[in-house]
Design an enzyme around this catalytic site. Structure first.
Site, PDB file in Angstrom:
ATOM      1  N   ASP A  50     103.689  28.903  79.424  1.00  0.00           N
ATOM      2  CA  ASP A  50     102.413  29.071  80.116  1.00  0.00           C
ATOM      3  C   ASP A  50     101.325  28.230  79.440  1.00  0.00           C
ATOM      4  OD1 ASP A  50     102.120  30.614  77.865  1.00  0.00           O
ATOM      5  OD2 ASP A  50     101.321  32.382  78.902  1.00  0.00           O
ATOM      6  N   SER A  51     101.700  27.480  78.387  1.00  0.00           N
ATOM      7  CA  SER A  51     100.824  26.436  77.857  1.00  0.00           C
ATOM      8  C   SER A  51     100.523  25.438  78.976  1.00  0.00           C
ATOM      9  CB  SER A  51     101.485  25.721  76.672  1.00  0.00           C
ATOM     10  OG  SER A  51     102.802  25.328  76.994  1.00  0.00           O
TER      11      SER A  51
ATOM     12  N   ASP B  60     108.163  31.248  80.910  1.00  0.00           N
ATOM     13  CA  ASP B  60     107.210  32.259  80.431  1.00  0.00           C
ATOM     14  C   ASP B  60     106.769  33.169  81.561  1.00  0.00           C
ATOM     15  OD1 ASP B  60     106.976  31.843  77.745  1.00  0.00           O
ATOM     16  OD2 ASP B  60     105.156  30.632  77.871  1.00  0.00           O
TER      17      ASP B  60
ATOM     18  N   LYS C 202     110.602  34.505  79.003  1.00  0.00           N
ATOM     19  CA  LYS C 202     110.010  34.762  77.687  1.00  0.00           C
ATOM     20  C   LYS C 202     108.762  35.623  77.864  1.00  0.00           C
ATOM     21  CE  LYS C 202     107.907  31.421  75.083  1.00  0.00           C
ATOM     22  NZ  LYS C 202     106.519  31.918  74.994  1.00  0.00           N
TER      23      LYS C 202
ATOM     24  N   GLU D  40     105.587  37.716  75.638  1.00  0.00           N
ATOM     25  CA  GLU D  40     104.871  37.877  74.373  1.00  0.00           C
ATOM     26  C   GLU D  40     104.674  39.359  74.074  1.00  0.00           C
ATOM     27  OE1 GLU D  40     101.167  35.744  74.520  1.00  0.00           O
ATOM     28  OE2 GLU D  40     102.134  33.867  75.072  1.00  0.00           O
TER      29      GLU D  40
ATOM     30  N   GLU E 154     105.523  32.104  66.395  1.00  0.00           N
ATOM     31  CA  GLU E 154     104.501  31.049  66.393  1.00  0.00           C
ATOM     32  C   GLU E 154     103.472  31.257  65.293  1.00  0.00           C
ATOM     33  OE1 GLU E 154     102.826  30.272  70.256  1.00  0.00           O
ATOM     34  OE2 GLU E 154     101.320  28.892  69.456  1.00  0.00           O
TER      35      GLU E 154
HETATM   36  O1  KIV Z   1     103.638  28.430  76.322  1.00  0.00           O
HETATM   37  C1  KIV Z   1     104.271  27.775  75.481  1.00  0.00           C
HETATM   38  O2  KIV Z   1     104.396  26.551  75.542  1.00  0.00           O
HETATM   39  C2  KIV Z   1     104.875  28.499  74.376  1.00  0.00           C
HETATM   40  C3  KIV Z   1     105.370  27.689  73.226  1.00  0.00           C
HETATM   41  C4  KIV Z   1     104.223  27.217  72.426  1.00  0.00           C
HETATM   42  C5  KIV Z   1     106.345  28.439  72.412  1.00  0.00           C
HETATM   43  O3  KIV Z   1     104.944  29.690  74.410  1.00  0.00           O
END
Ligand code: KIV
Length: 288
Positions: A48-49, A87, A117, A119, A186
């Protein structure tokens, strides 16, 4: 890479058991994921970056499930033979177990993700368990968790004192118990990452967590040097593509302004004889 075999949670586990490092990189569209696949990385993460490096937001909070589905579909099209984790974005796995399953189900069924994924630790462990029970592989994410950055006081190193280090350990144990097959860690001190790597039975993928983890992940735009803004200490840029791109576009701009581009090599021509006939025909047609 037509003959590349897409990793599964089982084949990743065997890399981990053999002590072979796991390589993960983010990607957000088909061009990027096809580069990642050609580079033979083990796992692509549609992070989600996305919100920060592609959509221009200041953080990941505005990213929606629709954004993730849309970009994950493109990533899958560009890299059909690489394991793809996606994510789950802000608030898409907190409201109810049913809502979490519905949202993760979209990533699996519409984008053909190989897993998701999430968090967080103890507080979302029941959601992780429900996903795993439903057949959806889950990767955890602890340490600096950007969706929670407002509570953490920004993007800063986590687990520097005993209380927060212990909390990360408890969170990691909860995620493992809930059935997660892997964990992204992270921005934590290397000593904590090494300790967790010794304690946990699943691979830890580090980003800003030192060299003792089972694998590493970096953001596509960071590792290729696409932006010229100051990157966090843990980012290594393996190229300066941003500078090269600006230079290429400036040359293009100047060549167009000066009528240098397109030269005959980039243009379509017909022979003089054909042109005379073509011209006469066009003229004839327009005279009627
Ligand atoms: O959103 C993302 O790119 C991430 C990575 C930095 C692990 O969660």
């Amino acid at each position: 890479m037509a003959d590349k075999k897409r990793h599964t949670t089982v084949s990743l586990k065997s890399l981990f058991s053999k002590g072979e490092k796991i390589v993960m990189v983010t990607a957000y569209d088909a061009a990027q994921s096809s580069i990642a696949e050609k580079s033979d990385v083990d796992v692509i993460l549609v992070g989600d970056s996305l919100g920060m490096v592609v959509l221009g937001y200041d953080n990941t909070i505005p990213v929606t499930l629709e954004d993730m589905v849309h970009h994950a579909k493109a990533v899958r099209r560009g890299a059909p033979n690489t394991m793809m984790l996606v994510d789950m974005p802000f608030l898409s796995y907190h409201k109810s177990i049913e809502n979490t399953l519905t949202n993760a189900g979209r990533l699996m069924q519409e984008a053909y993700a190989d897993g998701v994924k999430l968090e967080g630790g103890e507080s979302i462990a029941n959601h992780v368990k429900a996903l795993v029970d439903a057949g959806i592989p889950v990767c955890g994410h602890l340490g600096l968790t950007p969706q929670n950055a407002l509570n953490l006081g920004g993007f800063r190193v986590q687990g520097k004192d005993t209380a927060t280090a212990e909390k990360i350990l408890r969170d990691a144990q909860a995620i493992v118990e809930a059935g997660a097959f892997m964990l992204v860690l992270e921005c934590v001190p290397s000593t904590l990452a090494n300790f967790l790597s010794d304690q946990l039975p699943i691979p830890i993928i580090g980003i800003g967590a030192g060299n003792g983890c089972a694998g590493q992940v970096l953001v596509f735009h960071d590792l290729l040097g696409i932006y010229d803004r100051k990157a966090p200490k843990f980012v290594k840029s393996y190229a300066e593509l941003g500078t090269q791109a600006v230079s290429a576009l400036s040359t293009y701009r100047n060549e167009v302004k000066e009528a240098v581009f397109p030269s005959p090599a980039y243009s379509y021509e017909v022979g003089d004889h054909d042109f005379v006939q073509l011209y006469a025909k066009i003229k004839g047609d327009t005279n009627h």
